[in-house]
Write a protein that holds these residues in place. Structure first.
Motif, short mmCIF file in Angstrom:
data_model
loop_
_atom_site.label_atom_id
_atom_site.label_comp_id
_atom_site.label_asym_id
_atom_site.label_seq_id
_atom_site.Cartn_x
_atom_site.Cartn_y
_atom_site.Cartn_z
N ARG A 17 42.97 42.50 49.39
CA ARG A 17 42.67 42.27 47.98
C ARG A 17 42.12 40.87 47.74
N SER A 18 42.51 39.92 48.59
CA SER A 18 42.09 38.55 48.35
C SER A 18 40.66 38.30 48.84
N ILE A 19 40.12 39.23 49.64
CA ILE A 19 38.75 39.06 50.11
C ILE A 19 37.81 39.57 49.03
N GLY A 20 37.21 38.67 48.29
CA GLY A 20 36.40 39.10 47.16
C GLY A 20 34.93 38.90 47.37
N LYS A 21 34.57 37.96 48.20
CA LYS A 21 33.18 37.52 48.30
C LYS A 21 32.26 38.63 48.80
N GLY A 22 31.19 38.87 48.01
CA GLY A 22 30.18 39.82 48.46
C GLY A 22 30.59 41.28 48.33
N VAL A 23 31.81 41.53 47.83
CA VAL A 23 32.27 42.91 47.68
C VAL A 23 31.84 43.42 46.31
N PHE A 24 31.33 44.63 46.28
CA PHE A 24 30.90 45.21 45.01
C PHE A 24 31.93 46.20 44.50
N ARG A 25 32.03 46.27 43.19
CA ARG A 25 32.97 47.22 42.58
C ARG A 25 32.31 47.93 41.41
N LYS A 26 32.76 49.16 41.18
CA LYS A 26 32.21 49.95 40.09
C LYS A 26 33.15 49.84 38.89
N CYS A 27 32.58 49.60 37.71
CA CYS A 27 33.40 49.52 36.49
C CYS A 27 33.92 50.91 36.13
N ASP A 28 35.21 51.00 35.78
CA ASP A 28 35.80 52.29 35.38
C ASP A 28 35.24 52.77 34.04
N GLY A 29 34.72 51.82 33.25
CA GLY A 29 34.24 52.18 31.92
C GLY A 29 32.80 52.67 31.93
N CYS A 30 31.87 51.79 32.36
CA CYS A 30 30.44 52.12 32.25
C CYS A 30 29.83 52.53 33.59
N GLY A 31 30.57 52.39 34.67
CA GLY A 31 30.07 52.80 35.98
C GLY A 31 29.10 51.81 36.62
N GLU A 32 28.86 50.69 35.95
CA GLU A 32 27.96 49.69 36.52
C GLU A 32 28.62 49.03 37.74
N THR A 33 27.79 48.75 38.76
CA THR A 33 28.31 48.11 39.97
C THR A 33 28.06 46.61 39.90
N LEU A 34 29.13 45.85 40.02
CA LEU A 34 29.04 44.39 39.94
C LEU A 34 29.83 43.79 41.09
N THR A 35 29.63 42.50 41.35
CA THR A 35 30.40 41.87 42.41
C THR A 35 31.84 41.68 41.95
N ALA A 36 32.75 41.64 42.92
CA ALA A 36 34.16 41.42 42.60
C ALA A 36 34.33 40.07 41.92
N GLU A 37 33.49 39.09 42.29
CA GLU A 37 33.58 37.76 41.64
C GLU A 37 33.26 37.84 40.15
N ALA A 38 32.26 38.68 39.81
CA ALA A 38 31.89 38.80 38.40
C ALA A 38 33.06 39.32 37.57
N PHE A 39 33.80 40.28 38.14
CA PHE A 39 35.00 40.79 37.45
C PHE A 39 36.08 39.71 37.42
N ALA A 40 36.30 39.05 38.55
CA ALA A 40 37.39 38.07 38.64
C ALA A 40 37.17 36.91 37.67
N GLU A 41 35.92 36.43 37.59
CA GLU A 41 35.62 35.30 36.69
C GLU A 41 35.90 35.64 35.23
N ASN A 42 35.76 36.92 34.90
CA ASN A 42 35.94 37.37 33.52
C ASN A 42 37.32 38.01 33.32
#
Ligand code: ZN
Length: 285
Positions: A17-42
């Motif tokens: 879970r702590s490895i975030g760099k360069g990992v992409f994730r899909k939003c449960d709401g809109c389905g958009e794929t963003l980096t884990a950092e983008a989620f973490a920062e927000n």
């Protein structure tokens, strides 16, 4: 025939879970794929659609509390296994594995903290620990949160996220509902405010006791809040439930929730509510 040796996993789940760099994730709401950092920062709120994903306990402290600091209370409390419960694994094994995977001792943390300079009693369920289920330790810590806050004349801010009572402790889990509410009533009798922050999901015995008894019940957007799940209710009453049933927005419209607040505004909103309620206290003669 020789079977190939099974390779040991290079890392356990908590490291992954702590490895975030360069990992992409899909939003449960809109389905958009963003980096884990983008989620973490927000703070795990989707920058595109505002969907709130789960946030770890340490990040909540960082988001809400001054300097992210919590002076923890009663960290020594540990669950016992009075029923000798086993369901494939013993209860003791389940607790140990939850401690390893979540890095927490139990499903809640409590203590003294401050928000925008206002001292508070703070509690937060840790959903990663056995689904935030309420056993005797969780119940005892909530009761002590209210009791210590009463003694120290502190308002209480409690973040809820729970699947309900912990089945492995049977009736002892259910008894926590009455105990915690009794402690909450003594806190209320001292004219001290209680802000209940309802996160996704707040269900079962937690929703049916202290979670919906806040002076202000503040919910995150789209959180599931209710006692029994929608599927159980549908099969019991044999009726289709209305759209959005048991979600924050539905409960706001029906008076169960007082306000819906984005996680990103929560620090300011909690501080505002606590200071308004504290000022409203009648002068003691
Ligand atoms: Zn999204």
């Amino acid at each position: 025939m020789v079977w190939p040796q099974k390779k040991q996993a290079a890392s356990d789940a908590s490291q992954k879970r702590s490895i975030g760099k360069g990992v992409f994730r899909k939003c449960d709401g809109c389905g958009e794929t963003l980096t884990a950092e983008a989620f973490a920062e927000n703070f795990e709120v989707c920058p595109s659609c505002g969907q709130h994903h789960k946030l770890a306990g340490a990040r909540w402290r960082g988001l809400l509390l001054d300097d992210g600091a919590l002076e923890a209370w009663d960290q020594h409390l540990r669950p016992s296994d009075p029923l000798g419960f086993t369901d494939g694994k013993t209860y003791g094994e389940r607790v140990a594995s939850a401690q390893r995977s979540s890095g927490a001792e139990e499903a809640i943390e409590i203590g003294r903290a401050s928000i925008e300079g206002i001292p508070i009693g703070y509690g937060a369920f840790l959903f990663a620990f056995m689904g935030g289920s309420m056993g005797s330790v969780v119940g005892e810590k909530i009761a002590r949160l209210f009791e210590r806050s009463t003694a120290q004349k502190l308002p209480v801010v409690l973040l809820q996220a729970s699947g309900g009572a912990r089945m492995q402790e049977g009736i002892l889990s259910l008894m926590q509902m009455a105990k915690t509410v009794a402690a909450l009533e003594r806190h209320r009798a001292a004219s001290l405010p209680f802000v209940s922050v309802l996160l996704h999901p707040t269900t079962g015995g937690v929703a049916a006791s202290f979670a919906l008894l806040g002076d202000v019940n503040m919910a995150e957007p789209k959180a599931l809040i209710g006692f029994a799940g929608p599927r159980v209710i549908e099969t019991t009453i044999r009726q289709k439930l209305p759209e959005g049933f048991q979600r924050s927005e539905f409960l706001l419209a029906h008076g169960m929730v007082d306000c819906i607040t984005s996680r990103l505004d929560m620090r300011r909103e909690i501080a505002r509510v606590v200071s308004l309620l504290s000022r409203a206290q009648p002068e003691k003669a």
